[in-house]
Structures are given as structure tokens and as C-alpha cells.
Scaffold this motif. Sequence first.
Motif, mmCIF file in Angstrom:
data_model
loop_
_atom_site.group_PDB
_atom_site.id
_atom_site.type_symbol
_atom_site.label_atom_id
_atom_site.label_comp_id
_atom_site.label_asym_id
_atom_site.label_seq_id
_atom_site.Cartn_x
_atom_site.Cartn_y
_atom_site.Cartn_z
ATOM 1 N N ALA A 131 1.042 -12.050 -21.197
ATOM 2 C CA ALA A 131 0.080 -10.981 -21.473
ATOM 3 C C ALA A 131 -1.279 -11.225 -20.804
ATOM 4 O O ALA A 131 -1.923 -10.292 -20.323
ATOM 5 N N ASP A 132 -1.696 -12.483 -20.772
ATOM 6 C CA ASP A 132 -3.034 -12.788 -20.248
ATOM 7 C C ASP A 132 -3.126 -12.435 -18.756
ATOM 8 O O ASP A 132 -4.063 -11.761 -18.327
ATOM 9 N N ARG A 135 -2.999 -8.616 -18.240
ATOM 10 C CA ARG A 135 -4.227 -7.843 -18.497
ATOM 11 C C ARG A 135 -5.283 -8.141 -17.431
ATOM 12 O O ARG A 135 -6.078 -7.285 -17.073
ATOM 13 N N ASN A 136 -5.264 -9.370 -16.871
ATOM 14 C CA ASN A 136 -6.199 -9.685 -15.791
ATOM 15 C C ASN A 136 -5.893 -8.846 -14.545
ATOM 16 O O ASN A 136 -6.798 -8.382 -13.851
ATOM 17 N N VAL A 138 -4.477 -5.899 -14.510
ATOM 18 C CA VAL A 138 -4.910 -4.512 -14.759
ATOM 19 C C VAL A 138 -6.415 -4.406 -14.509
ATOM 20 O O VAL A 138 -6.887 -3.457 -13.871
ATOM 21 N N GLU A 139 -7.166 -5.414 -14.972
ATOM 22 C CA GLU A 139 -8.614 -5.387 -14.731
ATOM 23 C C GLU A 139 -8.905 -5.426 -13.231
ATOM 24 O O GLU A 139 -9.727 -4.661 -12.715
ATOM 25 N N SER A 143 -10.263 -1.693 -13.136
ATOM 26 C CA SER A 143 -11.540 -1.630 -13.863
ATOM 27 C C SER A 143 -12.719 -1.420 -12.941
ATOM 28 O O SER A 143 -12.771 -1.955 -11.833
ATOM 29 N N THR A 194 2.029 -7.576 -24.595
ATOM 30 C CA THR A 194 1.499 -7.384 -23.239
ATOM 31 C C THR A 194 1.057 -5.930 -23.067
ATOM 32 O O THR A 194 -0.013 -5.643 -22.525
ATOM 33 N N LEU A 197 -2.339 -5.293 -24.744
ATOM 34 C CA LEU A 197 -3.490 -5.822 -23.996
ATOM 35 C C LEU A 197 -3.762 -5.000 -22.732
ATOM 36 O O LEU A 197 -4.918 -4.709 -22.403
ATOM 37 N N MET A 198 -2.689 -4.650 -22.044
ATOM 38 C CA MET A 198 -2.878 -3.886 -20.794
ATOM 39 C C MET A 198 -3.521 -2.534 -21.083
ATOM 40 O O MET A 198 -4.409 -2.087 -20.356
ATOM 41 N N LYS A 199 -3.111 -1.903 -22.180
ATOM 42 C CA LYS A 199 -3.693 -0.595 -22.524
ATOM 43 C C LYS A 199 -5.105 -0.737 -23.092
ATOM 44 O O LYS A 199 -5.887 0.206 -23.024
ATOM 45 N N VAL A 201 -7.247 -2.729 -21.767
ATOM 46 C CA VAL A 201 -8.060 -2.785 -20.540
ATOM 47 C C VAL A 201 -8.150 -1.393 -19.922
ATOM 48 O O VAL A 201 -9.227 -0.956 -19.523
#
Length: 492
Positions: A131-132, A135-136, A138-139, A143, A194, A197-199, A201
Motif C-alpha cells: 500500500a505504501d 500511494r506514493n 499515485v502521488e 498530485s 491499498t 490509501l490510493m483513493k 491521495v
Amino acid sequence: MKAKININTQTDISKIDDRIYSSFIEHLGRAVYGGIYEPGHESADDMGFRQDVMKLIKELKVPMVRYPGGNFVSGYNWEDGVGDKAKRPRKLELAWNSIETNEVGIDEFQEWAKRAETDVMMAVNLGTRGADDARNLVEYCNSSTDTYYADMRRKNGFDEPFGIKVWCLGNEMDGDWQIGTKRPAEYARLACETAKLMKMVDPSIELVACGSSGPQMESFGHWEETVLREAYDHVDYLSLHSYYGNPDDNSQQYLGSAAIMDKFIKDVVAICDKVKEEKKSEKSIMLSFDEWNVWFHSNEQDKKQKPWQVAPPLLEDMYNLEDAIVVGDLMITLLKHSDRVKIACLAQLVNVIAPIMTETGGGVWKQTIFYPFLYTSVNGRGTALKTEVQSETFTEGKAENVPCVDSVAVISEDKETISVFAVNRKLDESAELDIEGLEGYKLVSHISMEGDDLKAGNSMAEPDKVTPVTHEVGEGVSLAAASWNYLSYKKM
Ligand code: AHR
């Protein structure tokens, strides 16, 4: 043989999501290196992307391309493929026993996608990572905040976010060949967390949870139920993968392949709706058939490849006429289920089980399967219409009671055109069609994939050995024995 196709122009199956014509590029064999990317090639652009290949991809009008795997993604560190190319690591690639140079990563691929007029469908690594890292990523991609990973993207030269909308939560996680295979409950938890966390972000993204790797898997059914029970509220699609082939060299049986796909889709829809009912949810899970194609020709030759090569020729199936008929038929099946199948990816796009082939340092050519994909993608946009077919059936080997003729009709947005896609699966008998329901429309063209030699295929030396046949349009419509057909009707 006689067959009847009744098209109900007043009853829709569904508005077709254009993403049903998506495809797939994996870091596998010569898909990326020597395929879409070859700096030094005479057609390469300023970033090393082959323009001859891109031209054919644009012809296919592919709206979205899944990336970077496939099995590859389950051992992939996305950070290896961003920033200064000179500093990128050369790594052992364990999914395909190759060497990955990381010359191409998401920085380049999203730029390639823009140039190819397509969107990226991104997969995250849930094999060796979690998950970590997801999400990174996705950022990094999406982002616009003043934060570490979004800043990393800016430093790498991309001020604007890439805006990647659709994300896959891993790949074929139930397969024992997968790097980091998971048990059903294990994947279900990981996918759920996962996804959350992705959502967090980027709430605008859509997520695809892995279904099992195919209907032949022992875990099929139980896997889907377990994943959906856990992650239902956090995901939007469930994936389906399936490859078809003719290893027994039984062409009649093989021409029945689409019936297997049809049952697979119906079974997965039933599972999704069962869990929906259990959860009393308002939401329906849609299907992402994000790997489908014919794949079997190259299996033996791939076993002979030496390990640890850069871009070895892997999964280079050379397709023939019967493969093209099956591919066209599989597309008919996807369209018949377009109320639930919103995304489908022809796996893959270049060199690896692909409609487009290249010679490294040389030319580019179209496989037989290029043509049914082309005609369906270009003309199958709009709304799928309820189409009833009456025909004889056949039974041959594993293909039991398969209708000899199948068909689907698509009406364009402006209602000016109706495209009928039809297949005659019978090896030795043509089908005389009685088409009902198209009052006010006139047949203007009939194109097919047919021929005397079902085993004939194209090659660099003979690129046009198998091409579509254009028919004179007359009174009746006849589908040749073993043929895929596109009939275009215009409003009178
Ligand atoms: O498309 C080739 C491979 O098939 C993919 O990497 C994998 O997901 C599937 O098994």
C-alpha cells in the motif's frame, strides 16, 4: 445453412464504453525495447519512440493502454524508471528471466501515451510491495501538492500531473507463477487497504481488483467472492483474464472459443451481483477484461530462450486466419456484455502476442488479428443493440452446443450508422443470413476475414498475405464458412 439475426433498434444492451477497445504494453520481450521504443531507429522521434509503430497504434484507435505489467509489475520498483536515465539501475527481471534496463518508465510511458493519443491504465506492485509504494506512486503521478513525490515528478521535468485515472491493484495475484502470490484472504485485505490509501491521495481514480487469473484456476469463484466481500466499497472493477488457443489443432473446436469467454463473463457477473445482494449495496461492480487474446503459438519456442537477455523475443505468436476469426468473435462477445464489461485490453499491443510486429532496426507489419480489432474498434462505437441470433449449433471436442453464427449490432451516436459484426463458426458451411429489424437502413459495405487456408498468416516478408476481403453488396448476405464479418448499414 440458414441463420436469422434479429436486431432490436429500440432495445439497448448498453452504451459502449470506448475503453472496451483498450490494449496492453508490458515490460516483456520486445514490447517496449525494440517495439514502441528504439532510439536510433530511422523512425524514432526525439524521445526514441518509433513513429512507424505509433502510426499503426493510432490507426487502431486504442483509448487506453495498461502498463507496466502483467507479471512484470509484481517485482517492479517504479522509482527505478523515473528521473535521470543515466542513474537508472539495470536489474534482474524475475517474471520473464530477463534484464530490465529501466530506460523507459512511467516518465517516458505517459509521454508516449500522449503522443499515441491514448490514456495510461497503471498497475501497482502488490507482489513484492504494498500500500505504501502504491500511494506514493499515485502521488507522483497525480498530485499537484507541494509534497515529496509530487515534487520529485516536478524535478524530473513534469510540472503537470499525469492524471492517470484507472489503476490495477496488482496482477494475477492467485497464480503460483506470480512474484508474491497471495492466498485469497491475504490479497483481499491487501487490495482493500491499498485501495483506501490510493483513493485518499486521489479520490478521483478508479480501481480494478484482481479476479482470479482465469476460469481454469482452482480458486476461481472463491477468490472473486473473498476479494469482493472485503474490498467491495473501495473498488470499481473486477479483472478477468483469459487466453484462447488451438494446441490440439482442432479448428472447429477452436472456433467455439468465444462461447467459453461468454460463460466466463456470465459467471463473474453472477458472483459480483451475489456479493452486491449480500451487501445490500447500490453499487454494481463492473468488469475489466484487462487481458484477452489468443496465445499458444510461441509457447515451445519461448522455453528455448536463454535467461538474462535484454528484450529477448518472447511471446511472439505468429497469428493466422483462424486466430483472426476467433479474435473478432471474442470482440463480439465483449460487446454483447458491454452493460458490464466497461474495460477490455487486447493483450498485448506490440511484438508480444500482438497485432503489430516490428523488426528491431527494421520495418513494421500487421498480423491477421490487427484487422478484426481495427474494424470493431473504429466502427463499434456507440450503443450495443439487443441482437438475437437463431442458428444451428455444433459440438466438437470441448466445444458443446455452440451456435454456428453469432452477432452483435452497434448503432452510432447520431443513429446514422448500424454496424453488424457477425461470425460463422462452422468450418465447412456458409451461412445465408436473414437479417431483421433494420428497416430504414441500407447495407453499404460488407468486409470479412475469410479464406481457403485457415493457417495462412502474415510476416515481414509477406505482410499482406491475409487481409480483409471486400464483398459486393447485393440482395442477401452470406457469411463464408469460418469467417468473421463486418456489415455497415447507413440510414436511408
Ligand atoms: O500477457 C502476458 C502475461 O499473461 C501477463 O504478464 C500475465 O498477467 C498473464 O499471465
